[in-house]
Design a protein around this motif. Structure first.
Motif, short mmCIF file in Angstrom:
data_model
loop_
_atom_site.label_atom_id
_atom_site.label_comp_id
_atom_site.label_asym_id
_atom_site.label_seq_id
_atom_site.Cartn_x
_atom_site.Cartn_y
_atom_site.Cartn_z
N SER A 105 -10.45 -3.88 -2.93
CA SER A 105 -11.30 -4.77 -2.37
C SER A 105 -12.73 -4.27 -3.09
O SER A 105 -13.24 -3.24 -2.57
CB SER A 105 -11.30 -4.97 -0.58
N LYS A 106 -13.49 -4.98 -3.41
CA LYS A 106 -14.98 -4.48 -4.19
C LYS A 106 -14.45 -3.29 -5.00
O LYS A 106 -13.69 -3.44 -5.81
CB LYS A 106 -16.02 -4.22 -3.12
N ASP A 107 -15.32 -2.27 -4.76
CA ASP A 107 -14.89 -1.01 -5.77
C ASP A 107 -14.17 -0.13 -4.97
O ASP A 107 -13.75 0.91 -5.55
CB ASP A 107 -16.47 -0.27 -5.77
N GLN A 108 -13.07 -0.53 -3.96
CA GLN A 108 -12.46 0.38 -3.38
C GLN A 108 -10.63 -0.11 -3.65
O GLN A 108 -10.45 -1.22 -3.62
CB GLN A 108 -12.39 0.32 -1.84
N THR A 109 -10.07 0.96 -3.92
CA THR A 109 -8.61 0.61 -4.26
C THR A 109 -7.51 1.78 -3.41
O THR A 109 -8.14 2.86 -3.22
CB THR A 109 -8.19 0.63 -5.74
N ALA A 110 -6.35 1.13 -3.25
CA ALA A 110 -5.26 2.27 -2.62
C ALA A 110 -4.15 1.98 -3.21
O ALA A 110 -3.70 0.78 -3.59
CB ALA A 110 -5.22 2.22 -1.18
N THR A 111 -3.31 2.87 -3.83
CA THR A 111 -1.99 2.77 -4.19
C THR A 111 -1.10 3.49 -3.42
O THR A 111 -1.50 4.82 -3.00
CB THR A 111 -2.10 3.31 -5.83
N GLY A 112 0.26 3.22 -3.32
CA GLY A 112 1.30 3.88 -2.97
C GLY A 112 2.47 3.05 -3.35
O GLY A 112 2.51 2.25 -4.09
N GLU A 113 3.56 3.47 -2.72
CA GLU A 113 4.94 3.01 -2.94
C GLU A 113 5.26 2.07 -1.85
O GLU A 113 6.13 0.77 -2.29
CB GLU A 113 6.15 4.18 -2.76
N ASN A 114 4.89 1.93 -0.76
CA ASN A 114 5.18 0.86 0.25
C ASN A 114 4.05 0.94 1.31
O ASN A 114 3.14 1.69 1.39
CB ASN A 114 6.46 1.36 1.17
N ALA A 115 4.08 -0.48 1.94
CA ALA A 115 2.76 -0.66 2.88
C ALA A 115 3.19 -1.49 3.75
O ALA A 115 4.04 -2.51 3.48
CB ALA A 115 1.49 -1.00 2.19
N THR A 116 2.80 -1.38 5.09
CA THR A 116 3.32 -2.50 6.22
C THR A 116 1.80 -2.74 6.73
O THR A 116 1.14 -1.88 7.09
CB THR A 116 4.17 -1.87 7.13
N PHE A 117 1.66 -4.05 6.87
CA PHE A 117 0.52 -4.47 8.00
C PHE A 117 1.05 -5.11 9.16
O PHE A 117 1.85 -6.04 9.25
CB PHE A 117 -0.13 -5.65 7.06
N ASP A 118 0.77 -4.52 10.36
CA ASP A 118 1.19 -4.86 11.64
C ASP A 118 0.35 -5.82 12.39
O ASP A 118 -0.93 -5.26 12.83
CB ASP A 118 1.67 -3.90 12.46
N MET A 119 -0.03 -7.11 12.13
CA MET A 119 -1.29 -7.78 12.50
C MET A 119 -1.36 -7.85 13.92
O MET A 119 -2.39 -8.03 14.48
CB MET A 119 -0.77 -9.46 12.26
N ASN A 120 -0.18 -7.90 14.63
CA ASN A 120 -0.29 -7.53 16.26
C ASN A 120 -1.02 -6.44 16.73
O ASN A 120 -1.93 -6.59 17.69
CB ASN A 120 1.09 -7.87 17.07
N ARG A 121 -0.67 -5.35 16.13
CA ARG A 121 -1.45 -3.93 16.58
C ARG A 121 -2.57 -3.72 15.66
O ARG A 121 -3.25 -2.63 15.94
CB ARG A 121 -0.48 -3.06 16.42
N GLN A 122 -2.84 -4.42 14.54
CA GLN A 122 -3.83 -4.30 13.75
C GLN A 122 -3.88 -2.94 12.89
O GLN A 122 -4.83 -2.28 13.08
CB GLN A 122 -5.27 -4.46 14.36
N LEU A 123 -2.76 -2.56 12.40
CA LEU A 123 -2.34 -1.27 11.83
C LEU A 123 -1.78 -1.38 10.36
O LEU A 123 -0.80 -2.47 10.39
CB LEU A 123 -1.26 -0.50 12.72
N MET A 124 -2.50 -0.72 9.41
CA MET A 124 -1.71 -0.51 8.32
C MET A 124 -0.98 0.76 8.06
O MET A 124 -2.00 1.60 8.31
CB MET A 124 -2.78 -1.08 7.20
N VAL A 125 -0.13 0.88 7.42
CA VAL A 125 0.70 2.46 6.85
C VAL A 125 0.99 2.07 5.46
O VAL A 125 1.83 1.17 5.11
CB VAL A 125 1.82 2.55 7.88
#
Length: 180
Positions: A105-125
């Protein structure tokens, strides 16, 4: 050994930009889930809808966009509330990405092997051997990143036998600052 960085602390300092327009690394994730006014667009080579489990599995060079945020991965499972027969206005409750996850997003990046977005709890891991966050020339490395999408608070943990690593380019912190 567990090490953690707080978004409003060290990460906010690392990602500092001139004046009040400063953004943190966690801003890169804010597009997914916390912005319900922007549609989520998903492209992939294959889609399998599993209405019984209320999920859709996208595979093969998956690209997800919402607003200015982009996620790329090899496999994405989208969990939704309600039946697929209910139409395109399904509410997404969870995203699970696996296989070289890249978020920008814009000039920011993140990389990893797995990611989860819990929309109900508003958490990303995001997890992986190395989870790498960067904004411009500044880099933070750990192996587990947890971001509260609502508050922007982020925790980055190191592997049990390692440490969180931070690289800050001196000139990136001084941009816009008056010189003596």
């Amino acid at each position: 050994m567990r090490a953690a960085l707080r978004a409003l602390g060290v990460i906010g300092l690392i990602a500092a930009a001139p004046a009040a327009s400063a953004q943190t690394f966690s801003d890169a994730f804010a597009g997914f889930g916390s912005n319900d006014r922007e549609p989520i667009q998903i492209e992939a080579k294959e889609l399998k809808v599993q209405d019984k489990s209320q999920s859709a599995v996208f595979s093969g060079d998956v690209v997800v966009t919402q607003g200015e945020a982009t996620l790329k991965t090899q496999r994405l499972i989208v969990h939704y509330d309600g039946s697929a027969a209910g139409g395109v206005n399904q509410r997404i409750s969870r995203l699970e990405a696996s296989g070289r996850v890249y978020i920008a997003s814009k000039d920011q990046t993140a990389t990893g092997e797995n990611a989860t977005f819990d929309m109900n709890r508003q958490l990303m891991v995001m997890t992986g051997k190395e989870v790498v966050l960067s904004q411009g020339p500044n880099v933070v490395v750990g192996n587990r990143l947890t971001v509260n999408l609502k508050t922007g608070q982020a925790d980055l943990e190191a592997p049990k036998s390692g440490r969180v690593k931070v690289l800050i380019q001196p000139k990136s912190l001084n941009e816009g600052a008056p010189r003596n």
